[in-house]
Design a protein around this motif. Structure first.
Motif, short mmCIF file in Angstrom:
data_model
loop_
_atom_site.label_atom_id
_atom_site.label_comp_id
_atom_site.label_asym_id
_atom_site.label_seq_id
_atom_site.Cartn_x
_atom_site.Cartn_y
_atom_site.Cartn_z
N LEU A 1 0.24 22.07 -14.46
CA LEU A 1 1.59 22.61 -14.27
C LEU A 1 1.57 24.10 -13.96
O LEU A 1 2.45 24.61 -13.27
CB LEU A 1 2.45 22.35 -15.50
N GLN A 2 0.58 24.82 -14.49
CA GLN A 2 0.45 26.24 -14.16
C GLN A 2 0.29 26.44 -12.66
O GLN A 2 0.90 27.34 -12.08
CB GLN A 2 -0.74 26.85 -14.92
N ILE A 3 -0.54 25.62 -12.05
CA ILE A 3 -0.73 25.73 -10.59
C ILE A 3 0.49 25.20 -9.85
O ILE A 3 0.93 25.76 -8.84
CB ILE A 3 -2.00 24.97 -10.17
N ALA A 4 1.08 24.11 -10.38
CA ALA A 4 2.26 23.53 -9.73
C ALA A 4 3.40 24.54 -9.66
O ALA A 4 4.17 24.55 -8.69
CB ALA A 4 2.70 22.28 -10.48
N GLN A 5 3.50 25.41 -10.67
CA GLN A 5 4.56 26.41 -10.67
C GLN A 5 4.43 27.35 -9.48
O GLN A 5 5.42 27.68 -8.82
CB GLN A 5 4.52 27.20 -11.98
N ALA B 1 6.39 28.63 -3.91
CA ALA B 1 6.08 28.85 -2.50
C ALA B 1 6.83 27.89 -1.58
O ALA B 1 7.06 28.20 -0.41
CB ALA B 1 4.58 28.72 -2.28
N SER B 2 7.20 26.72 -2.10
CA SER B 2 7.85 25.71 -1.25
C SER B 2 9.36 25.69 -1.39
O SER B 2 10.05 24.92 -0.72
CB SER B 2 7.30 24.32 -1.59
N THR B 3 9.91 26.57 -2.24
CA THR B 3 11.36 26.61 -2.43
C THR B 3 12.02 27.23 -1.20
O THR B 3 11.56 28.25 -0.67
CB THR B 3 11.72 27.43 -3.68
N THR B 4 13.10 26.62 -0.73
CA THR B 4 13.81 27.13 0.45
C THR B 4 15.10 27.83 0.02
O THR B 4 15.62 27.60 -1.07
CB THR B 4 14.17 26.00 1.42
N MET B 5 15.62 28.67 0.89
CA MET B 5 16.87 29.35 0.61
C MET B 5 18.01 28.34 0.48
O MET B 5 18.92 28.51 -0.34
CB MET B 5 17.19 30.37 1.71
#
Length: 307
Positions: free
Chosen positions: A265-269, A274-278
């Motif tokens: 989960l640390q890496i998933a965060q 990085a993949s979150t869009t506006m």
């Protein structure tokens, strides 16, 4: 919520997934006037209670309950709330509300025991912090490593105190599923990186390159940390650490599940950020949220062509 986990049944309780994802962010939440993340500070608080003589089972419940309440409330904790003028009873009610907001899928018996720890009561007296507490807070984790490959570093790195605290709290939350003793799992997790108080973390790659030297080095550096603890705590820690080598015990399974989940989960965060869009931020998280000036905010963004 239980399983013998030795057959074809589930190896972990999927219902707790969202809670564990959210708890993981306590490694990254900080506040003005307080040094370190919430997870780092709770790691120190836990060790202070342990060296002060509070029984490990009580520390496990106290720290895990506080961690769960902080998952939504962050640093709106008992110390702040009472300093801001709330009575102990009112502050407790706020903490319980935060706890209740995230713990609906916990084992009911464990949930009741943890919830009770948020009621007003005399606090345990902390003892002196061992040197390994500060050293683990200063020791960064290695990132993603694999023998034969260059490491992947994701900034900012977590530290070992943060990792140990979250694994400990995860272990308590997972313990009913494995029918494990939560106090043992908590203490084992809080102590499972003793060697890294002195040993820099080069990850799996570094461990493989050390070869036959790895075991003796880890034994020596672990002993340095253990030597900072007086009896009976030292013996309690050594007995708890006996579950670390494998998954042959219920406590070993609870610990290794917690450790594995936290590492991933640390890496998933980082990847999630990085993949979150506006569009997601504006539409799903309502960054510009409802209120008396939302219409004006929307027009401003549209005229500025943002996003």
């Amino acid at each position: 919520m239980s399983s013998d986990n030795q057959g074809s049944g589930p190896a972990a309780p999927e219902a707790l997934r969202d809670l564990l994802v959210e708890m993981n962010d306590l490694k990254r939440v900080r506040s003005a006037g307080r040094t370190g993340s919430i997870a780092e500070r709770l790691f120190a608080q836990g060790w202070g209670l342990l060296t002060g003589g509070t029984p490990p089972d009580d520390v496990a419940l106290d720290i895990t309950a506080t961690t769960l309440a902080a998952t939504r409330l962050c640093d709106l904790d008992a110390a702040f709330l009472t300093a801001a003028g709330l009575s102990e009873e009112a502050a407790s009610a706020v903490l319980v509300a935060g706890f209740d907001a995230v713990t609906g899928d916990l084992d009911p018996d464990l949930r009741a025991r943890l919830r009770a720890r948020l009621a007003p009561r005399p606090a345990g007296q902390p003892g002196p912090l061992p040197g390994f507490v500060g050293a683990l807070a200063q020791q960064p984790r290695a990132g993603v490593t694999c023998p034969g490959r260059a490491r992947i570093l994701l900034e900012p790195p977590e530290n070992h105190a943060e990792h140990c605290l979250i694994v400990a709290a995860y272990g308590v939350c997972l313990s009913p599923f494995y029918r494990a003793d939560p106090g043992t799992v908590f203490l084992a997790a809080m102590a499972h990186h003793f060697h890294n108080a002195a040993m820099p973390d080069a990850g799996f790659t570094g461990e493989m390159l050390l070869g036959d030297h790895l075991g003796p080095i880890m034994a020596a550096t672990t002993a340095w940390a253990l030597d900072e603890l007086a009896e009976p705590l030292r013996g309690q820690v050594e007995r708890a650490r006996a579950v670390l080598p494998d998954d042959a015990t219920a406590e070993g399974r609870a610990f290794h599940a917690a450790d594995c989940i936290d590492r991933v989960l640390q890496i998933a965060q980082h990847l999630r950020g990085a993949s979150t869009t506006m569009g997601m931020v504006l539409d799903e998280w309502e960054l510009v949220h409802a209120g008396p000036v939302k219409g004006f905010h929307d027009r401003v963004l549209a005229d500025m062509r943002i996003p």
